[in-house]
Design a protein around this motif. Structure first.
Motif, PDB file in Angstrom:
ATOM      1  N   VAL A 185      -3.627  -1.376 -10.245  1.00  0.00           N
ATOM      2  CA  VAL A 185      -3.573  -1.794  -8.933  1.00  0.00           C
ATOM      3  C   VAL A 185      -4.210  -2.998  -8.832  1.00  0.00           C
ATOM      4  N   TYR A 186      -3.155  -4.693  -8.814  1.00  0.00           N
ATOM      5  CA  TYR A 186      -3.848  -5.689  -8.907  1.00  0.00           C
ATOM      6  C   TYR A 186      -3.856  -6.338  -7.325  1.00  0.00           C
ATOM      7  N   SER A 187      -4.741  -6.597  -7.018  1.00  0.00           N
ATOM      8  CA  SER A 187      -5.225  -7.288  -6.133  1.00  0.00           C
ATOM      9  C   SER A 187      -4.926  -8.900  -6.333  1.00  0.00           C
TER      10      SER A 187
ATOM     11  N   HIS B 291      -7.193  -3.152 -11.299  1.00  0.00           N
ATOM     12  CA  HIS B 291      -8.431  -1.354 -10.291  1.00  0.00           C
ATOM     13  C   HIS B 291      -7.514  -0.220 -11.267  1.00  0.00           C
TER      14      HIS B 291
ATOM     15  N   TYR C 185       1.145  -4.215  -6.827  1.00  0.00           N
ATOM     16  CA  TYR C 185       0.545  -5.078  -6.471  1.00  0.00           C
ATOM     17  C   TYR C 185       0.375  -5.179  -4.921  1.00  0.00           C
ATOM     18  N   THR C 186      -1.226  -5.346  -4.935  1.00  0.00           N
ATOM     19  CA  THR C 186      -1.092  -5.745  -3.220  1.00  0.00           C
ATOM     20  C   THR C 186      -1.696  -7.208  -2.566  1.00  0.00           C
TER      21      THR C 186
ATOM     22  N   ASP D  38      -6.438  -5.205   1.308  1.00  0.00           N
ATOM     23  CA  ASP D  38      -7.622  -5.050   0.802  1.00  0.00           C
ATOM     24  C   ASP D  38      -7.549  -4.148   0.105  1.00  0.00           C
ATOM     25  N   PRO D  39      -7.722  -3.962  -1.261  1.00  0.00           N
ATOM     26  CA  PRO D  39      -7.784  -3.165  -2.986  1.00  0.00           C
ATOM     27  C   PRO D  39      -8.524  -1.599  -2.066  1.00  0.00           C
TER      28      PRO D  39
ATOM     29  N   VAL E 211      -7.026   0.348   0.010  1.00  0.00           N
ATOM     30  CA  VAL E 211      -5.696   1.344  -0.351  1.00  0.00           C
ATOM     31  C   VAL E 211      -5.999   2.040  -1.613  1.00  0.00           C
ATOM     32  N   LEU E 212      -6.579   1.615  -2.311  1.00  0.00           N
ATOM     33  CA  LEU E 212      -7.772   2.867  -3.318  1.00  0.00           C
ATOM     34  C   LEU E 212      -7.760   4.390  -2.781  1.00  0.00           C
TER      35      LEU E 212
ATOM     36  N   ALA F 260       0.866  -1.384  -0.026  1.00  0.00           N
ATOM     37  CA  ALA F 260       0.207   0.330  -0.133  1.00  0.00           C
ATOM     38  C   ALA F 260       0.691   1.618   0.282  1.00  0.00           C
TER      39      ALA F 260
END
Length: 180
Positions: A131-133, A177, A106-107, A110-111, A114-115, A87
Motif C-alpha cells: 500500500v502506497y500513500s 505500508h 495507492y491511496t 489516511d493510510p 485504510v489499513l 480505500a
C-alpha cells in the motif's frame, strides 16, 4: 438525466529513476461524475508509478467491481497486476490477489485508516500486498491545478515524487505500508 464523464488529457513526461523508466505518455482519462479530482489524480499517478508494458485503465472505470482502476495484462491478456486506488474493501483486495500475480494499492487517504479496516479480514497473500500513500495535502493541492488538458512532469527518485502539473511544482514522499 444522468451526468456524463468529463474527459481529461494528460501529456506526461515520466522519469522514474528508481526503476529506470523514461517515457512520454499521452493519457485520456474519463472522470466519472461521482469521482473526485483527488481520486482521479491518484489514479493517474498510480498509472505513472506502475507504468510498464501492458498497463491500462480499466474498461469499466471507477464503478467497475470486477476490475481495478488500473491493471496490467501480459501479451496473452492474463492479468498480472491489480492496481487499486483509494480505500478498497477487503473482499475486493482478496479477489484481486487471487486474480493477479501482484496487487498494489495507492491511496490519497489516511493510510492508518485504510489499513485499519483490513487486518481482521481474509485476504489472499496479504503479506505480499503493498500500500502506497501520498500526503493528502499534496493530492489536494495538486488537484486544484487540474485542467481539462494537462501538461505533467512526473519524476521519482528514492521514492520521492516530484510533480509539475501545468507549471505548478509540488513534491512528496511516497510512503510504503504492508497489510500484515
Amino acid at each position: 438525466m444522468a451526468l456524463n464523464a468529463t474527459l481529461h488529457t494528460f501529456n506526461v513526461q515520466l522519469s522514474d529513476i528508481d526503476r529506470g523508466v523514461y517515457e512520454e505518455l499521452d493519457l485520456r482519462v474519463a472522470q466519472h461524475p461521482s469521482e473526485t479530482a483527488e481520486y482521479m489524480l491518484t489514479r493517474v499517478l498510480a498509472y505513472c508509478l506502475e507504468y510498464e508494458e501492458g498497463i491500462a485503465f480499466s474498461v469499466g472505470g471507477v464503478s467497475s467491481t470486477d476490475e481495478p482502476p488500473v491493471l496490467v495484462r501480459d501479451l496473452t491478456m492474463r492479468l498480472t497486476a491489480w492496481i487499486d486506488v483509494g480505500a478498497p474493501d477487503a473482499a475486493r483486495i482478496h479477489r484481486g490477489s487471487k486474480a493477479a500475480d501482484r496487487v498494489v494499492i495507492y491511496t490519497h487517504r489516511d493510510p492508518v485508516k485504510v489499513l485499519a479496516q483490513l487486518p481482521a479480514k481474509r485476504i489472499h497473500h496479504a503479506g505480499e500486498i503493498r500500500v502506497y500513500s501520498f500526503d493528502p495535502t499534496f493530492i489536494e493541492d495538486a488537484a486544484a491545478f487540474l485542467q481539462r488538458r494537462n501538461t505533467v512532469s512526473v519524476s521519482i527518485s528514492e521514492r520521492h515524487l516530484y510533480l509539475d502539473l501545468n507549471g505548478n511544482a509540488l513534491s512528496t514522499d511516497i510512503e510504503e505500508h504492508r497489510l500484515s
